[in-house]
Scaffold this motif. Structure first.
Motif, PDB file in Angstrom:
ATOM      1  N   LYS A 294     -65.958 -23.790 -15.967  1.00 30.96           N
ATOM      2  CA  LYS A 294     -67.244 -23.632 -16.625  1.00 30.96           C
ATOM      3  C   LYS A 294     -68.019 -22.527 -15.915  1.00 30.96           C
ATOM      4  O   LYS A 294     -68.244 -22.583 -14.715  1.00 30.96           O
ATOM      5  CB  LYS A 294     -68.043 -24.941 -16.558  1.00 30.96           C
ATOM      6  N   LYS A 295     -68.397 -21.498 -16.665  1.00 30.39           N
ATOM      7  CA  LYS A 295     -69.073 -20.357 -16.060  1.00 30.39           C
ATOM      8  C   LYS A 295     -70.563 -20.654 -15.862  1.00 30.39           C
ATOM      9  O   LYS A 295     -71.307 -20.789 -16.838  1.00 30.39           O
ATOM     10  CB  LYS A 295     -68.897 -19.111 -16.932  1.00 30.39           C
ATOM     11  N   PRO A 296     -71.006 -20.770 -14.604  1.00 28.16           N
ATOM     12  CA  PRO A 296     -72.427 -21.060 -14.344  1.00 28.16           C
ATOM     13  C   PRO A 296     -73.302 -19.829 -14.541  1.00 28.16           C
ATOM     14  O   PRO A 296     -72.820 -18.689 -14.460  1.00 28.16           O
ATOM     15  CB  PRO A 296     -72.422 -21.499 -12.873  1.00 28.16           C
ATOM     16  N   ASN A 297     -74.586 -20.065 -14.780  1.00 30.56           N
ATOM     17  CA  ASN A 297     -75.502 -18.949 -15.028  1.00 30.56           C
ATOM     18  C   ASN A 297     -76.057 -18.330 -13.746  1.00 30.56           C
ATOM     19  O   ASN A 297     -76.835 -17.391 -13.810  1.00 30.56           O
ATOM     20  CB  ASN A 297     -76.659 -19.398 -15.924  1.00 30.56           C
ATOM     21  N   TYR A 298     -75.673 -18.887 -12.574  1.00 33.91           N
ATOM     22  CA  TYR A 298     -76.194 -18.343 -11.320  1.00 33.91           C
ATOM     23  C   TYR A 298     -75.245 -17.339 -10.665  1.00 33.91           C
ATOM     24  O   TYR A 298     -75.500 -16.877  -9.560  1.00 33.91           O
ATOM     25  CB  TYR A 298     -76.526 -19.479 -10.335  1.00 33.91           C
ATOM     26  N   LEU A 299     -74.143 -16.986 -11.341  1.00 36.94           N
ATOM     27  CA  LEU A 299     -73.211 -16.009 -10.781  1.00 36.94           C
ATOM     28  C   LEU A 299     -73.439 -14.608 -11.352  1.00 36.94           C
ATOM     29  O   LEU A 299     -72.504 -13.849 -11.564  1.00 36.94           O
ATOM     30  CB  LEU A 299     -71.764 -16.459 -11.008  1.00 36.94           C
ATOM     31  N   LEU A 308     -79.720 -16.980  -2.857  1.00 32.93           N
ATOM     32  CA  LEU A 308     -79.427 -16.802  -1.427  1.00 32.93           C
ATOM     33  C   LEU A 308     -80.696 -16.550  -0.616  1.00 32.93           C
ATOM     34  O   LEU A 308     -80.739 -16.815   0.589  1.00 32.93           O
ATOM     35  CB  LEU A 308     -78.431 -15.658  -1.227  1.00 32.93           C
ATOM     36  N   GLU A 309     -81.720 -16.017  -1.275  1.00 33.02           N
ATOM     37  CA  GLU A 309     -82.991 -15.798  -0.572  1.00 33.02           C
ATOM     38  C   GLU A 309     -83.659 -17.112  -0.167  1.00 33.02           C
ATOM     39  O   GLU A 309     -84.552 -17.132   0.674  1.00 33.02           O
ATOM     40  CB  GLU A 309     -83.943 -14.997  -1.472  1.00 33.02           C
ATOM     41  N   LYS A 310     -83.213 -18.224  -0.746  1.00 29.26           N
ATOM     42  CA  LYS A 310     -83.774 -19.530  -0.404  1.00 29.26           C
ATOM     43  C   LYS A 310     -83.267 -20.027   0.952  1.00 29.26           C
ATOM     44  O   LYS A 310     -83.799 -21.005   1.481  1.00 29.26           O
ATOM     45  CB  LYS A 310     -83.427 -20.543  -1.500  1.00 29.26           C
ATOM     46  N   ILE A 311     -82.228 -19.399   1.472  1.00 34.14           N
ATOM     47  CA  ILE A 311     -81.731 -19.753   2.810  1.00 34.14           C
ATOM     48  C   ILE A 311     -82.653 -19.085   3.834  1.00 34.14           C
ATOM     49  O   ILE A 311     -82.580 -17.870   4.048  1.00 34.14           O
ATOM     50  CB  ILE A 311     -80.277 -19.297   3.011  1.00 34.14           C
ATOM     51  N   GLN A 331     -75.417 -22.567  -3.466  1.00 31.11           N
ATOM     52  CA  GLN A 331     -75.318 -21.496  -2.473  1.00 31.11           C
ATOM     53  C   GLN A 331     -73.914 -21.416  -1.884  1.00 31.11           C
ATOM     54  O   GLN A 331     -73.410 -20.329  -1.608  1.00 31.11           O
ATOM     55  CB  GLN A 331     -76.360 -21.714  -1.380  1.00 31.11           C
ATOM     56  N   LYS A 332     -73.264 -22.566  -1.717  1.00 29.87           N
ATOM     57  CA  LYS A 332     -71.887 -22.578  -1.200  1.00 29.87           C
ATOM     58  C   LYS A 332     -70.942 -21.871  -2.173  1.00 29.87           C
ATOM     59  O   LYS A 332     -70.041 -21.137  -1.764  1.00 29.87           O
ATOM     60  CB  LYS A 332     -71.424 -24.018  -0.971  1.00 29.87           C
ATOM     61  N   THR A 333     -71.145 -22.108  -3.467  1.00 30.78           N
ATOM     62  CA  THR A 333     -70.306 -21.459  -4.481  1.00 30.78           C
ATOM     63  C   THR A 333     -70.486 -19.946  -4.446  1.00 30.78           C
ATOM     64  O   THR A 333     -69.517 -19.190  -4.531  1.00 30.78           O
ATOM     65  CB  THR A 333     -70.664 -21.990  -5.893  1.00 30.78           C
ATOM     66  N   ILE A 334     -71.738 -19.511  -4.319  1.00 29.83           N
ATOM     67  CA  ILE A 334     -72.022 -18.072  -4.252  1.00 29.83           C
ATOM     68  C   ILE A 334     -71.424 -17.464  -2.995  1.00 29.83           C
ATOM     69  O   ILE A 334     -70.799 -16.392  -3.041  1.00 29.83           O
ATOM     70  CB  ILE A 334     -73.542 -17.822  -4.318  1.00 29.83           C
ATOM     71  N   LEU A 335     -71.592 -18.138  -1.870  1.00 29.73           N
ATOM     72  CA  LEU A 335     -71.039 -17.633  -0.600  1.00 29.73           C
ATOM     73  C   LEU A 335     -69.519 -17.540  -0.663  1.00 29.73           C
ATOM     74  O   LEU A 335     -68.925 -16.604  -0.112  1.00 29.73           O
ATOM     75  CB  LEU A 335     -71.463 -18.547   0.545  1.00 29.73           C
ATOM     76  N   ASP A 336     -68.894 -18.500  -1.345  1.00 26.82           N
ATOM     77  CA  ASP A 336     -67.432 -18.501  -1.458  1.00 26.82           C
ATOM     78  C   ASP A 336     -66.922 -17.268  -2.200  1.00 26.82           C
ATOM     79  O   ASP A 336     -65.810 -16.807  -1.959  1.00 26.82           O
ATOM     80  CB  ASP A 336     -66.982 -19.767  -2.183  1.00 26.82           C
ATOM     81  N   ALA A 337     -67.752 -16.727  -3.109  1.00 28.35           N
ATOM     82  CA  ALA A 337     -67.361 -15.509  -3.833  1.00 28.35           C
ATOM     83  C   ALA A 337     -67.175 -14.334  -2.877  1.00 28.35           C
ATOM     84  O   ALA A 337     -66.419 -13.403  -3.159  1.00 28.35           O
ATOM     85  CB  ALA A 337     -68.420 -15.169  -4.881  1.00 28.35           C
ATOM     86  N   PHE A 338     -67.847 -14.386  -1.717  1.00 25.76           N
ATOM     87  CA  PHE A 338     -67.756 -13.308  -0.722  1.00 25.76           C
ATOM     88  C   PHE A 338     -66.900 -13.707   0.479  1.00 25.76           C
ATOM     89  O   PHE A 338     -66.925 -13.038   1.511  1.00 25.76           O
ATOM     90  CB  PHE A 338     -69.160 -12.927  -0.245  1.00 25.76           C
ATOM     91  N   GLY A 339     -66.178 -14.820   0.350  1.00 20.17           N
ATOM     92  CA  GLY A 339     -65.327 -15.270   1.450  1.00 20.17           C
ATOM     93  C   GLY A 339     -66.100 -15.887   2.599  1.00 20.17           C
ATOM     94  O   GLY A 339     -65.631 -15.883   3.740  1.00 20.17           O
TER      95      GLY A 339
END
Length: 359
Positions: A294-299, A308-311, A331-339
């Motif tokens: 399922k493609k999320p709207n936050y990617l 990520l600015e919320k960190i 945020q974990k999902t987004i970070l995983d996109a960058f390894g």
């Protein structure tokens, strides 16, 4: 500013402009280099300079994907002279393309073996000389689209109606001259004086021939490839156009708001570096999205950066800076996109704390 000159802007506001072009790697979707040049120069005349710059930057085993406006004997010969391959849309329905279309009519339009499902069109490839004096045969890819044919037929019919209405209004009047379209599509009969229009009759054979050629277009490639490979490669230029649009929309290149050539050069350079970074972020997020059911709207780039600015780190009562809250699942999902993972965030937070303590 020296670069500002009156030229042929796409949206002409009657103001002087400068030109800005970006060379993009369509395979990796990354910008390679850019150039600024005066507003009075058009893109077609600038192509040879861009080829020279590509050669000067050390790019050798590459090819150029070009729109129909660049189709000319001079441009094609110059690319080959410098060892570059090319893929280019043919401008209009040139005579040699008409001949190939007529040769292949009936064997192309409904052939399932030549159907390219992804783009809903039919394609075939032939080898021909492009122009007089050409030294080798080129791959000419001919395509037919039902949707394109319908649209073009409607345009021709509307044009014939418009011209017929105009000619009906000229009957019985002295007419000095008619344009080439009227001469092409109508037989004109004049009174004995040779000036007064007596009757305008449609040249049905000319109109029918034009209608029979609707829906076709051609792409020429210097390298051997199938019609399917050629159209997929040509369509890949959409990535370059989206990249250029993001440069204008998100990075502020639509209007520069600077007042000297030096400021313009500096701003464009910084924005080009940012464009490279944004492109890499976009690619990483897109690849992550494609792997998910399922493609999320936050990617998307703006949404991911906002998340990520919320960190954040805050200074607590003991004077130590710590993470304000743990990393969220999004945020974990987004970070995983960058390894990256939550451990990387915590490690970086500790390093920042150490640096702040030493200050």
């Amino acid at each position: 500013m020296d670069l500002l000159e009156y030229g042929n802007a796409k949206t002409d506001a009657g103001l002087p402009v400068f030109n800005y072009s970006v060379a993009c790697d369509s395979a990796n979707r990354e910008p390679l280099f850019y150039e600024l040049y005066p507003g009075s120069l058009n893109d077609v005349s600038q192509l040879t300079c861009m080829i020279d710059k590509a050669h000067g930057y050390g790019y050798r085993h590459i090819g150029f994907i070009l729109d129909r406006g660049y189709f000319s004997k001079r441009n094609l010969e110059y690319m080959e002279k410098n060892g570059y391959s090319f893929l280019i849309m043919v401008k209009g329905m040139k005579d040699f393309i008409r001949e190939i279309v007529i040769e292949n009519q009936g064997s192309l339009e409904n052939s399932r073996g030549k159907y390219i499902d992804r783009y809903d069109l039919y394609g075939t490839t032939v080898r021909r000389l492009l122009y007089e004096g050409d030294t080798k045969k080129r791959n000419i890819h001919i395509y037919y689209s039902d949707g394109k044919a319908y649209g073009e037929k409607q345009e021709i019919k509307q044009k014939i109606r418009r011209l017929k209405k105009y000619l009906d209004g000229c009957v019985g009047k002295e007419c000095v001259a008619f344009g080439p379209e009227i001469i092409k599509y109508f037989y004109l009969n004049f009174e004995k004086d040779g000036k007064t229009l007596k009757l305008a009759e449609e040249n049905t054979s000319a109109v029918e021939k034009e209608l029979s050629l609707t829906g076709y277009f051609a792409i020429v490639s210097s390298e051997n490839m199938t019609a399917r490979e050629a159209i997929e490669l040509y369509k890949s230029r959409d990535a370059s156009e989206k990249l250029f649009c993001s440069d204008k929309s998100y990075l502020g290149n639509k209007s520069m708001r600077v007042y000297s050539d030096e400021a313009l050069s500096s701003k464009v350079f910084i924005q080009f570096i940012v464009l490279i970074l944004r492109s890499r972020i976009y690619i990483a997020l897109k690849e992550k999205s494609e792997k998910m059911l399922k493609k999320p709207n936050y990617l998307t780039v703006p949404a991911a950066l906002k998340e990520l600015e919320k960190i954040v780190m805050i200074r607590q009562l003991d004077g130590v800076y710590r993470l304000d809250h743990t990393v969220t699942a999004t945020q974990k999902t987004i970070l995983d996109a960058f390894g990256l993972n939550e451990g990387n965030v915590r490690y970086q937070a500790k390093e920042i704390e150490k640096n702040l303590q030493h200050q």
